[in-house]
Design a protein around this motif. Structure first.
Motif, PDB file in Angstrom:
ATOM      1  N   TRP A 202      57.384  25.893  59.563  1.00 42.41           N
ATOM      2  CA  TRP A 202      58.516  25.521  58.689  1.00 42.41           C
ATOM      3  C   TRP A 202      59.737  25.158  59.531  1.00 42.41           C
ATOM      4  CZ3 TRP A 202      63.469  27.239  57.509  1.00 42.41           C
ATOM      5  CH2 TRP A 202      64.031  26.682  56.348  1.00 42.41           C
ATOM      6  N   TYR A 203      60.051  25.974  60.529  1.00 40.73           N
ATOM      7  CA  TYR A 203      61.212  25.673  61.371  1.00 40.73           C
ATOM      8  C   TYR A 203      60.990  24.404  62.184  1.00 40.73           C
ATOM      9  CZ  TYR A 203      64.179  29.645  60.339  1.00 40.73           C
ATOM     10  OH  TYR A 203      65.024  30.519  59.705  1.00 40.73           O
ATOM     11  N   SER A 209      63.556  25.987  66.113  1.00 43.86           N
ATOM     12  CA  SER A 209      62.671  27.098  66.434  1.00 43.86           C
ATOM     13  C   SER A 209      63.130  28.321  65.658  1.00 43.86           C
ATOM     14  CB  SER A 209      62.697  27.402  67.939  1.00 43.86           C
ATOM     15  OG  SER A 209      62.239  26.292  68.686  1.00 43.86           O
ATOM     16  N   ILE A 210      62.234  29.262  65.464  1.00 43.87           N
ATOM     17  CA  ILE A 210      62.631  30.490  64.768  1.00 43.87           C
ATOM     18  C   ILE A 210      63.704  31.200  65.598  1.00 43.87           C
ATOM     19  CG2 ILE A 210      61.854  32.712  63.885  1.00 43.87           C
ATOM     20  CD1 ILE A 210      59.069  31.582  63.612  1.00 43.87           C
ATOM     21  N   PRO A 211      64.846  31.490  65.032  1.00 46.99           N
ATOM     22  CA  PRO A 211      65.882  32.191  65.794  1.00 46.99           C
ATOM     23  C   PRO A 211      65.377  33.529  66.325  1.00 46.99           C
ATOM     24  CG  PRO A 211      66.777  31.298  63.756  1.00 46.99           C
ATOM     25  CD  PRO A 211      65.300  31.112  63.679  1.00 46.99           C
ATOM     26  N   PRO A 256      66.673  26.683  47.834  1.00 46.80           N
ATOM     27  CA  PRO A 256      67.017  25.273  48.052  1.00 46.80           C
ATOM     28  C   PRO A 256      66.819  24.893  49.518  1.00 46.80           C
ATOM     29  CG  PRO A 256      69.011  26.590  47.852  1.00 46.80           C
ATOM     30  CD  PRO A 256      67.864  27.511  47.556  1.00 46.80           C
ATOM     31  N   CYS A 257      65.543  24.714  49.871  1.00 46.33           N
ATOM     32  CA  CYS A 257      65.145  24.420  51.251  1.00 46.33           C
ATOM     33  C   CYS A 257      64.008  23.405  51.240  1.00 46.33           C
ATOM     34  CB  CYS A 257      64.637  25.688  51.953  1.00 46.33           C
ATOM     35  SG  CYS A 257      65.823  27.025  52.105  1.00 46.33           S
ATOM     36  N   PRO A 258      63.770  22.709  52.347  1.00 48.32           N
ATOM     37  CA  PRO A 258      62.654  21.767  52.407  1.00 48.32           C
ATOM     38  C   PRO A 258      61.306  22.487  52.369  1.00 48.32           C
ATOM     39  CG  PRO A 258      64.232  21.409  54.205  1.00 48.32           C
ATOM     40  CD  PRO A 258      64.577  22.710  53.578  1.00 48.32           C
ATOM     41  N   ALA A 259      60.263  21.741  52.006  1.00 49.23           N
ATOM     42  CA  ALA A 259      58.882  22.225  52.084  1.00 49.23           C
ATOM     43  C   ALA A 259      58.238  21.663  53.343  1.00 49.23           C
ATOM     44  CB  ALA A 259      58.101  21.790  50.851  1.00 49.23           C
ATOM     45  N   VAL A 260      57.146  22.301  53.779  1.00 49.71           N
ATOM     46  CA  VAL A 260      56.399  21.821  54.933  1.00 49.71           C
ATOM     47  C   VAL A 260      54.941  21.650  54.522  1.00 49.71           C
ATOM     48  CG1 VAL A 260      56.008  24.179  55.787  1.00 49.71           C
ATOM     49  CG2 VAL A 260      55.772  22.248  57.344  1.00 49.71           C
ATOM     50  N   MET A 261      54.315  20.554  54.933  1.00 43.71           N
ATOM     51  CA  MET A 261      52.904  20.317  54.650  1.00 43.71           C
ATOM     52  C   MET A 261      52.066  21.079  55.666  1.00 43.71           C
ATOM     53  SD  MET A 261      53.554  18.401  52.116  1.00 43.71           S
ATOM     54  CE  MET A 261      51.888  17.973  51.598  1.00 43.71           C
TER      55      MET A 261
END
Length: 307
Positions: A202-203, A209-211, A256-261
């Motif tokens: 997702w990141y 990158s994941i914080p 309210p965030c994007p989706a990831v395929m």
């Protein structure tokens, strides 16, 4: 015997004695000159030769059985469907009463699996799978998977308070990746087969990158991560079918965030040599109709040849 792995269950299904089942097996093994089963008490398992023989003749035997039932006027058709546990629990099982109402002659037996099923008549008559590896099978697309962040209604109120989003437009303003990482991330290992693989993907989709400060809680299965989210433990990544049916879907808020395929596409699969079996085609059309009606799949003709 090859399907049930039990003398007693085979005798019950065939309505003959266990000794009669054993006698018939011995006659077949004598005729073929090969041992087909290993016997251990009441349990039996296929030998390598037995498995090879069953794979070769299983479909033909099933077609003979189905043709005989039709000529005898027996409407009932028992179909074994192998399906992922999450898809079964969250999407399929709540819809089964409608299938039973529309097609009471179909006796659907579910074989749940946590992994992609092995396509074989020994496992089931048809499958929901994410791979198209066997050329002996036909495939009907059902769903292209995407993941998006969700949390409980109560947890969303907490997020809004902590981020100062308590106005009416909070749901419409997109959360930044850094804002998401301020809260526990509930991760499902099985999606990408590695710890935090879902949140890593997702990141990456938003060029981040994941914080390092992110708090990640790990779960083996999406059902567990979603349940943790329902009980206000953080933010989980889930997909469309997990929230498309159950009444508790209203307990969740899609952030309210994007989706990831994910790159996974779900298919209904059946052996091409069994394409004319009425029960399998009824299940195929019903699943596609439900996927279209539930928004998992775009509408298109399902009467033509599948891929």
């Amino acid at each position: 015997m090859a399907r049930l792995n039990s003398f007693s269950q085979a005798s019950e299904e065939l309505a003959i004695t266990q000794s009669a089942v054993s006698h018939q097996i011995k006659q077949l093994e004598t005729y073929l000159g090969e041992r087909l089963f290993w016997r251990s008490g009441r349990r039996v398992t296929l030998t390598d030769e037995g498995r090879q023989y069953f794979d070769a003749v299983g479909s033909a035997l099933l077609q003979i059985e189905r043709a005989s039932e039709q000529l005898l006027g027996h409407e009932e058709s028992r179909i074994r469907l192998s399906v992922f546990s999450s898809f079964a629990v969250r999407w399929l099982v709540p819809r089964l009463p409608e299938l039973q109402q529309l097609h009471p002659q179909i006796d659907l037996a579910l074989e749940m699996t946590s992994e992609n099923p092995v396509l074989s008549d020994r496992v089931a008559d048809c499958f929901i799978t994410i791979h198209k590896r066997s050329s002996a099978y036909s495939y009907e697309p059902l769903y292209v998977e995407r993941l998006f962040p969700v949390c409980s209604q109560d947890y969303w109120q907490r997020i809004c308070r902590e981020l100062g989003r308590e106005d009416a437009d909070a749901q419409s303003r997109e959360m930044t990746p850094d804002e998401v990482a301020l809260f526990p991330l509930l991760s499902t290992h099985s999606i990408f087969d590695k710890p935090a693989g879902d949140w890593e993907a997702w990141y990456k989709s938003v060029d981040r990158s994941i914080p390092q400060s992110a708090r990640i809680q790990h779960f083996s299965h999406m059902l567990l991560a979603l349940e943790a989210a329902r009980f206000h433990q953080g933010i989980a990544l889930t997909n469309d079918y997990m929230l498309s049916t159950r009444k508790d879907s209203a307990d969740f808020v899609r952030l309210p965030c994007p989706a990831v395929m994910t790159g996974d596409e779900f298919y209904f699969a059946w052996k091409t040599s069994r394409r004319r079996e009425r029960g399998i085609q009824i299940i195929r059309r019903w699943l596609v109709d439900e996927a279209i009606r539930g928004g998992l799949r775009a509408n298109r003709d399902v009467d033509g040849e599948a891929v």
